[in-house]
Design a protein around this motif. Sequence first.
Motif, PDB file in Angstrom:
ATOM      1  N   ILE A  44       0.842  -1.195   0.000  1.00  0.00           N
ATOM      2  CA  ILE A  44       0.000   0.000   0.000  1.00  0.00           C
ATOM      3  C   ILE A  44       0.881   1.250   0.000  1.00  0.00           C
ATOM      4  CG2 ILE A  44      -1.601   1.356   1.413  1.00  0.00           C
ATOM      5  CD1 ILE A  44      -2.871  -1.388   2.233  1.00  0.00           C
ATOM      6  N   ALA A  45       1.905   1.260   0.844  1.00  0.00           N
ATOM      7  CA  ALA A  45       2.809   2.421   0.905  1.00  0.00           C
ATOM      8  C   ALA A  45       3.551   2.613  -0.416  1.00  0.00           C
ATOM      9  CB  ALA A  45       3.799   2.249   2.050  1.00  0.00           C
ATOM     10  N   LYS A  46       3.991   1.526  -1.030  1.00  0.00           N
ATOM     11  CA  LYS A  46       4.695   1.622  -2.312  1.00  0.00           C
ATOM     12  C   LYS A  46       3.784   2.138  -3.417  1.00  0.00           C
ATOM     13  CE  LYS A  46       8.231  -1.821  -1.438  1.00  0.00           C
ATOM     14  NZ  LYS A  46       8.745  -3.149  -1.763  1.00  0.00           N
ATOM     15  N   SER A  47       2.470   1.968  -3.240  1.00  0.00           N
ATOM     16  CA  SER A  47       1.533   2.451  -4.251  1.00  0.00           C
ATOM     17  C   SER A  47       1.294   3.955  -4.133  1.00  0.00           C
ATOM     18  CB  SER A  47       0.210   1.694  -4.156  1.00  0.00           C
ATOM     19  OG  SER A  47      -0.527   2.113  -3.025  1.00  0.00           O
ATOM     20  N   GLY A  48       1.886   4.586  -3.100  1.00  0.00           N
ATOM     21  CA  GLY A  48       1.776   6.032  -2.978  1.00  0.00           C
ATOM     22  C   GLY A  48       0.896   6.519  -1.846  1.00  0.00           C
ATOM     23  N   ILE A  49       0.309   5.610  -1.097  1.00  0.00           N
ATOM     24  CA  ILE A  49      -0.548   6.001   0.023  1.00  0.00           C
ATOM     25  C   ILE A  49       0.330   6.169   1.259  1.00  0.00           C
ATOM     26  CG2 ILE A  49      -2.438   5.272   1.525  1.00  0.00           C
ATOM     27  CD1 ILE A  49      -3.559   3.759  -0.929  1.00  0.00           C
ATOM     28  N   GLU A  50       0.202   7.308   1.913  1.00  0.00           N
ATOM     29  CA  GLU A  50       1.056   7.607   3.059  1.00  0.00           C
ATOM     30  C   GLU A  50       0.467   7.010   4.346  1.00  0.00           C
ATOM     31  OE1 GLU A  50       3.382  11.437   4.956  1.00  0.00           O
ATOM     32  OE2 GLU A  50       2.003  11.713   3.292  1.00  0.00           O
ATOM     33  N   LEU A  51       1.285   6.200   5.017  1.00  0.00           N
ATOM     34  CA  LEU A  51       0.894   5.551   6.265  1.00  0.00           C
ATOM     35  C   LEU A  51       1.801   6.023   7.388  1.00  0.00           C
ATOM     36  CD1 LEU A  51       0.582   1.884   4.948  1.00  0.00           C
ATOM     37  CD2 LEU A  51      -1.280   3.496   5.330  1.00  0.00           C
ATOM     38  N   GLU A  52       1.294   5.917   8.601  1.00  0.00           N
ATOM     39  CA  GLU A  52       2.068   6.268   9.788  1.00  0.00           C
ATOM     40  C   GLU A  52       1.923   5.129  10.793  1.00  0.00           C
ATOM     41  OE1 GLU A  52       2.548  10.373  12.157  1.00  0.00           O
ATOM     42  OE2 GLU A  52       0.505   9.603  12.120  1.00  0.00           O
ATOM     43  N   TRP A  53       2.985   4.855  11.541  1.00  0.00           N
ATOM     44  CA  TRP A  53       2.906   3.785  12.531  1.00  0.00           C
ATOM     45  C   TRP A  53       3.464   4.247  13.872  1.00  0.00           C
ATOM     46  CZ3 TRP A  53       7.125   1.706  15.081  1.00  0.00           C
ATOM     47  CH2 TRP A  53       8.379   1.994  14.550  1.00  0.00           C
ATOM     48  N   ARG A  54       3.067   3.505  14.894  1.00  0.00           N
ATOM     49  CA  ARG A  54       3.621   3.665  16.233  1.00  0.00           C
ATOM     50  C   ARG A  54       3.567   2.296  16.896  1.00  0.00           C
ATOM     51  NH1 ARG A  54      -1.453   6.830  19.142  1.00  0.00           N
ATOM     52  NH2 ARG A  54      -2.817   5.006  19.260  1.00  0.00           N
ATOM     53  N   TRP A  55       4.316   2.139  17.961  1.00  0.00           N
ATOM     54  CA  TRP A  55       4.240   0.885  18.697  1.00  0.00           C
ATOM     55  C   TRP A  55       2.863   0.781  19.325  1.00  0.00           C
ATOM     56  CZ3 TRP A  55       7.513  -2.482  17.218  1.00  0.00           C
ATOM     57  CH2 TRP A  55       8.780  -2.105  16.817  1.00  0.00           C
ATOM     58  N   CYS A  56       2.348  -0.429  19.383  1.00  0.00           N
ATOM     59  CA  CYS A  56       0.980  -0.663  19.856  1.00  0.00           C
ATOM     60  C   CYS A  56       0.781  -0.101  21.263  1.00  0.00           C
ATOM     61  CB  CYS A  56       0.657  -2.153  19.833  1.00  0.00           C
ATOM     62  SG  CYS A  56      -1.049  -2.496  20.327  1.00  0.00           S
ATOM     63  N   GLN A  57      -0.263   0.699  21.396  1.00  0.00           N
ATOM     64  CA  GLN A  57      -0.652   1.248  22.689  1.00  0.00           C
ATOM     65  C   GLN A  57      -2.003   0.714  23.139  1.00  0.00           C
ATOM     66  OE1 GLN A  57      -0.367   5.532  22.374  1.00  0.00           O
ATOM     67  NE2 GLN A  57       1.734   5.423  21.654  1.00  0.00           N
ATOM     68  N   THR A  58      -2.552  -0.212  22.351  1.00  0.00           N
ATOM     69  CA  THR A  58      -3.861  -0.779  22.632  1.00  0.00           C
ATOM     70  C   THR A  58      -3.767  -2.047  23.467  1.00  0.00           C
ATOM     71  OG1 THR A  58      -4.613   0.065  20.502  1.00  0.00           O
ATOM     72  CG2 THR A  58      -6.001  -1.581  21.548  1.00  0.00           C
ATOM     73  N   HIS A  59      -2.738  -2.833  23.225  1.00  0.00           N
ATOM     74  CA  HIS A  59      -2.588  -4.133  23.876  1.00  0.00           C
ATOM     75  C   HIS A  59      -1.374  -4.129  24.806  1.00  0.00           C
ATOM     76  CE1 HIS A  59      -4.691  -4.880  20.012  1.00  0.00           C
ATOM     77  NE2 HIS A  59      -5.497  -5.528  20.815  1.00  0.00           N
ATOM     78  N   PRO A  60      -1.376  -5.020  25.806  1.00  0.00           N
ATOM     79  CA  PRO A  60      -0.262  -5.034  26.757  1.00  0.00           C
ATOM     80  C   PRO A  60       1.055  -5.535  26.172  1.00  0.00           C
ATOM     81  CG  PRO A  60      -1.835  -6.779  27.273  1.00  0.00           C
ATOM     82  CD  PRO A  60      -2.439  -5.947  26.174  1.00  0.00           C
ATOM     83  N   HIS A  61       1.025  -6.238  25.034  1.00  0.00           N
ATOM     84  CA  HIS A  61       2.255  -6.821  24.491  1.00  0.00           C
ATOM     85  C   HIS A  61       3.240  -5.769  23.988  1.00  0.00           C
ATOM     86  CE1 HIS A  61       0.652  -6.031  20.505  1.00  0.00           C
ATOM     87  NE2 HIS A  61      -0.450  -6.678  20.845  1.00  0.00           N
ATOM     88  N   LYS A  62       2.747  -4.682  23.414  1.00  0.00           N
ATOM     89  CA  LYS A  62       3.568  -3.563  22.922  1.00  0.00           C
ATOM     90  C   LYS A  62       4.628  -3.974  21.905  1.00  0.00           C
ATOM     91  CE  LYS A  62       2.207  -0.438  26.205  1.00  0.00           C
ATOM     92  NZ  LYS A  62       0.927   0.049  25.958  1.00  0.00           N
ATOM     93  N   LYS A  63       4.475  -5.138  21.283  1.00  0.00           N
ATOM     94  CA  LYS A  63       5.460  -5.595  20.294  1.00  0.00           C
ATOM     95  C   LYS A  63       4.946  -5.443  18.870  1.00  0.00           C
ATOM     96  CE  LYS A  63       7.827  -8.712  23.382  1.00  0.00           C
ATOM     97  NZ  LYS A  63       8.314 -10.039  23.637  1.00  0.00           N
ATOM     98  N   SER A  64       3.685  -5.181  18.721  1.00  0.00           N
ATOM     99  CA  SER A  64       3.105  -4.975  17.399  1.00  0.00           C
ATOM    100  C   SER A  64       3.068  -3.484  17.092  1.00  0.00           C
ATOM    101  CB  SER A  64       1.687  -5.526  17.331  1.00  0.00           C
ATOM    102  OG  SER A  64       1.691  -6.922  17.412  1.00  0.00           O
ATOM    103  N   LYS A  65       2.806  -3.191  15.854  1.00  0.00           N
ATOM    104  CA  LYS A  65       2.667  -1.798  15.439  1.00  0.00           C
ATOM    105  C   LYS A  65       1.200  -1.490  15.206  1.00  0.00           C
ATOM    106  CE  LYS A  65       7.160  -1.448  13.234  1.00  0.00           C
ATOM    107  NZ  LYS A  65       7.884  -1.293  11.958  1.00  0.00           N
ATOM    108  N   GLU A  66       0.864  -0.246  15.422  1.00  0.00           N
ATOM    109  CA  GLU A  66      -0.443   0.277  15.044  1.00  0.00           C
ATOM    110  C   GLU A  66      -0.229   1.178  13.839  1.00  0.00           C
ATOM    111  OE1 GLU A  66      -1.653   2.289  18.675  1.00  0.00           O
ATOM    112  OE2 GLU A  66      -2.955   0.597  19.142  1.00  0.00           O
ATOM    113  N   TRP A  67      -1.177   1.144  12.925  1.00  0.00           N
ATOM    114  CA  TRP A  67      -1.059   1.895  11.676  1.00  0.00           C
ATOM    115  C   TRP A  67      -2.263   2.789  11.487  1.00  0.00           C
ATOM    116  CZ3 TRP A  67       3.190   1.337   8.557  1.00  0.00           C
ATOM    117  CH2 TRP A  67       4.030   0.274   8.857  1.00  0.00           C
ATOM    118  N   ARG A  68      -2.055   3.868  10.736  1.00  0.00           N
ATOM    119  CA  ARG A  68      -3.167   4.720  10.327  1.00  0.00           C
ATOM    120  C   ARG A  68      -2.820   5.370   8.994  1.00  0.00           C
ATOM    121  NH1 ARG A  68      -3.553  10.551  13.139  1.00  0.00           N
ATOM    122  NH2 ARG A  68      -1.419  11.218  12.707  1.00  0.00           N
ATOM    123  N   LEU A  69      -3.868   5.815   8.314  1.00  0.00           N
ATOM    124  CA  LEU A  69      -3.696   6.561   7.068  1.00  0.00           C
ATOM    125  C   LEU A  69      -3.358   8.002   7.409  1.00  0.00           C
ATOM    126  CD1 LEU A  69      -6.737   5.364   4.957  1.00  0.00           C
ATOM    127  CD2 LEU A  69      -4.342   4.851   4.538  1.00  0.00           C
TER     128      LEU A  69
END
Length: 87
Positions: free
Chosen positions: A38-63
């Motif tokens: 999706i990002a390579k197709s030109g759509i700009e994404l942003e990520w941060r470390w997961c703040q929703t779950h206790p594991h904190k090892k996944s990323k959260e994404w948004r447009l």
Amino acid sequence: METQKEKILNILSDGNFHCTNEMYASYIADPRTRLCEIAKSGIELEWRWCQTHPHKKSKEWRLVQKVAPSLPDQNAQPREFKQMQLA
């Protein structure tokens, strides 16, 4: 039938951050690959470390930008991922 990329874009369409666990729950086998495509197709994404779950090892994404009803041309200039800077 909805493609995996379309599913991800629908999940992210509200502009909020979404953990990759939500994408796995939507039967997207490897959302990281689809997010890169999706990002390579030109759509700009942003990520941060997961703040929703206790594991904190996944990323959260948004447009970062609104998306047209269909994915942009595959030959569009690739965009970089942005990491959100926490205050």
